[in-house]
Motif scaffolding. Sequence first.
Motif, PDB file in Angstrom:
ATOM      1  N   TYR A  36      65.921  77.674  44.294  1.00  0.00           N
ATOM      2  CA  TYR A  36      65.430  76.452  44.901  1.00  0.00           C
ATOM      3  C   TYR A  36      64.109  76.065  44.255  1.00  0.00           C
ATOM      4  CZ  TYR A  36      68.784  77.033  48.724  1.00  0.00           C
ATOM      5  OH  TYR A  36      69.931  77.149  49.459  1.00  0.00           O
ATOM      6  N   GLN A  38      60.674  73.866  45.179  1.00  0.00           N
ATOM      7  CA  GLN A  38      59.968  73.260  46.305  1.00  0.00           C
ATOM      8  C   GLN A  38      58.672  72.635  45.823  1.00  0.00           C
ATOM      9  OE1 GLN A  38      58.756  75.878  49.544  1.00  0.00           O
ATOM     10  NE2 GLN A  38      58.776  74.174  50.996  1.00  0.00           N
ATOM     11  N   PRO A  44      62.683  72.801  50.364  1.00  0.00           N
ATOM     12  CA  PRO A  44      63.271  73.315  49.118  1.00  0.00           C
ATOM     13  C   PRO A  44      64.510  72.516  48.713  1.00  0.00           C
ATOM     14  CG  PRO A  44      62.809  75.101  50.655  1.00  0.00           C
ATOM     15  CD  PRO A  44      62.670  73.829  51.422  1.00  0.00           C
ATOM     16  N   LEU A  46      67.942  72.634  46.360  1.00  0.00           N
ATOM     17  CA  LEU A  46      68.838  73.554  45.671  1.00  0.00           C
ATOM     18  C   LEU A  46      69.008  73.148  44.215  1.00  0.00           C
ATOM     19  CD1 LEU A  46      70.832  75.950  45.873  1.00  0.00           C
ATOM     20  CD2 LEU A  46      72.600  74.286  46.467  1.00  0.00           C
ATOM     21  N   LEU A  88      61.907  79.285  44.288  1.00  0.00           N
ATOM     22  CA  LEU A  88      62.310  80.357  45.195  1.00  0.00           C
ATOM     23  C   LEU A  88      63.698  80.848  44.810  1.00  0.00           C
ATOM     24  CD1 LEU A  88      61.369  78.366  48.382  1.00  0.00           C
ATOM     25  CD2 LEU A  88      60.304  80.526  47.830  1.00  0.00           C
TER      26      LEU A  88
END
Lengths: 112, 114
Positions: A36, A38, A44, A46, A88
């Motif tokens: 992800y 952000q 976030p 995808l 992430l």
Amino acid sequence: QKEVEQDPGPLSVPEGAIVSLNCTYSNSAFQYFMWYRQYSRKGPELLMYTYSSGNKEDGRFTAQVDKSSKYISLFIRDSQPSDSATYLCAMSAPGSARQLTFGSGTQLTVLP
Amino acid sequence: GAVVSQHPSWVICKSGTSVKIECRSLDFQATTMFWYRQFPKQSLMLMATSNEGSKATYEQGVEKDKFLINHASLTLSTLTVTSAHPEDSSFYICSARRQSGELFFGEGSRLTVL
């Protein structure tokens, strides 16, 4: 030991560089792997979604999963200032109705 | 475009009041949605799993009477922060899982309690 380890950075690279982001994990049951992006003060987004081992490419992004080493990577080619964000990694086991397990996130800055 | 919509994106309220945040999956049905809290420069902290038609499952340390979750339909979950206090100020994010397994997040709601 955390289930998912991710270097928090910060990571700074010049525009056009290839960026490599990585996560390691300890739970061999994980089968689904996600990355992800952000941006500050946003939810976030995808980027990549892969199942089991292998590579997946989408534009400038390539995700790699090496289950034997419990290691996943995200490569960003020709990085742009707009790629500056926190990345992430996340993963889950099959049939898990609960939640993904997240890495702590890597803060990336691409300098113009 | 966004597949999960979260509203409001930001809210300021007085201490002691309650605030409701909505999370909607726009183009798929989600039997399970998740609520997170995120502090500055930290990763997402799962608060609870919202199950359509049944009670939410809360993570350890999360007060269920403080953070009320209702999953009224397959496309809507709400989080109500009751009797909010300044320490509840945070960024709250929801997510919804598609049947294929992908998890999509809302844009987040920034709560400031004065």
